[in-house]
Design an enzyme around this catalytic site. Structure first.
Site, PDB file in Angstrom:
ATOM      1  N   ARG A 145      -0.808  -5.224   4.706  1.00 31.12           N
ATOM      2  CA  ARG A 145      -0.056  -4.759   3.538  1.00 31.12           C
ATOM      3  C   ARG A 145       1.193  -3.999   3.990  1.00 31.12           C
ATOM      4  NH1 ARG A 145      -5.023  -1.636   0.738  1.00 31.12           N
ATOM      5  NH2 ARG A 145      -4.962  -0.770   2.845  1.00 31.12           N
ATOM      6  N   GLU A 156     -11.593   5.018  -5.330  1.00 32.13           N
ATOM      7  CA  GLU A 156     -11.933   3.607  -5.461  1.00 32.13           C
ATOM      8  C   GLU A 156     -12.433   3.304  -6.870  1.00 32.13           C
ATOM      9  OE1 GLU A 156     -11.169   1.538  -3.046  1.00 32.13           O
ATOM     10  OE2 GLU A 156     -10.565   3.218  -1.775  1.00 32.13           O
ATOM     11  N   ARG A 196       0.877  -1.178   0.000  1.00 30.94           N
ATOM     12  CA  ARG A 196       0.000   0.000   0.000  1.00 30.94           C
ATOM     13  C   ARG A 196       0.907   1.218   0.000  1.00 30.94           C
ATOM     14  NH1 ARG A 196      -2.582   4.092   0.004  1.00 30.94           N
ATOM     15  NH2 ARG A 196      -4.691   4.414   0.752  1.00 30.94           N
TER      16      ARG A 196
END
Length: 174
Positions: free
Chosen positions: A120, A64, A56
């Protein structure tokens, strides 16, 4: 030394050792190849040691890819969700063009945890010496993720102010 003074010194030494151990886990650099772009701010990297990491990008947030993942006002008051989702796809395409198959350097931020709540790896992605995270903000493909601290926050916010002023990318959605 008296018992109290010695225990205080021992505690101080223990805290310094613990702090230095934590610092040693951050700010490190890893190298690898981008094998998949999930969206504008998340990628998979095959590290040189053979492991695959979901990464990330630190300090940035691209729109999104699904309207359900967005909410009005998330991007400094922009309410046009359809427009933002379009820029989410453009950010993903930009990431694919810039990153897929490329050799990168991942730099962990010393002010951030090594991983987010989803496991992540959190990192700045450098390709050919260029800070890709910063490029997303400069081009209006991402907002600065202002929650929490990270080393490049001031720099990224300057890039965002310029992108907003010039109505670049998603900033034209307003």
């Amino acid at each position: 030394m008296s018992g109290r003074g010695g225990s205080g010194l021992s505690l101080l030494i223990a805290l310094l050792v613990l702090a230095s151990a934590c610092i040693g886990q951050r700010g490190e650099e890893l190298t690898g190849v981008i094998i998949k772009v999930v969206d504008g701010d998340t990628v998979y990297v095959r590290l040189d040691n053979g492991t695959v990491e979901k990464v990330r990008l630190v300090g940035v947030d691209t729109p999104e890819l699904e309207p359900a993942g967005m909410y009005p006002g998330e991007y400094d008051g922009i309410k046009n969700i359809t427009c933002l989702v379009e820029w989410g796809f453009r950010a993903k395409e930009f990431a694919e063009e810039w990153l897929e198959g490329k050799r990168v350097i991942l730099v962990l931020d010393p002010l951030q945890p090594k991983r987010d709540r989803y496991g992540r790896l959190l990192a700045y992605v450098y390709v050919d010496g260029v800070d890709f995270n910063a490029e997303l903000v400069k081009r209006g493909l991402a907002r600065v993720y202002v929650e929490g601290s990270f080393e490049k926050k001031g720099e990224y916010l300057r890039y965002q102010r310029e992108a907003v002023k010039r109505e670049l990318g998603l900033w034209a959605c307003g």
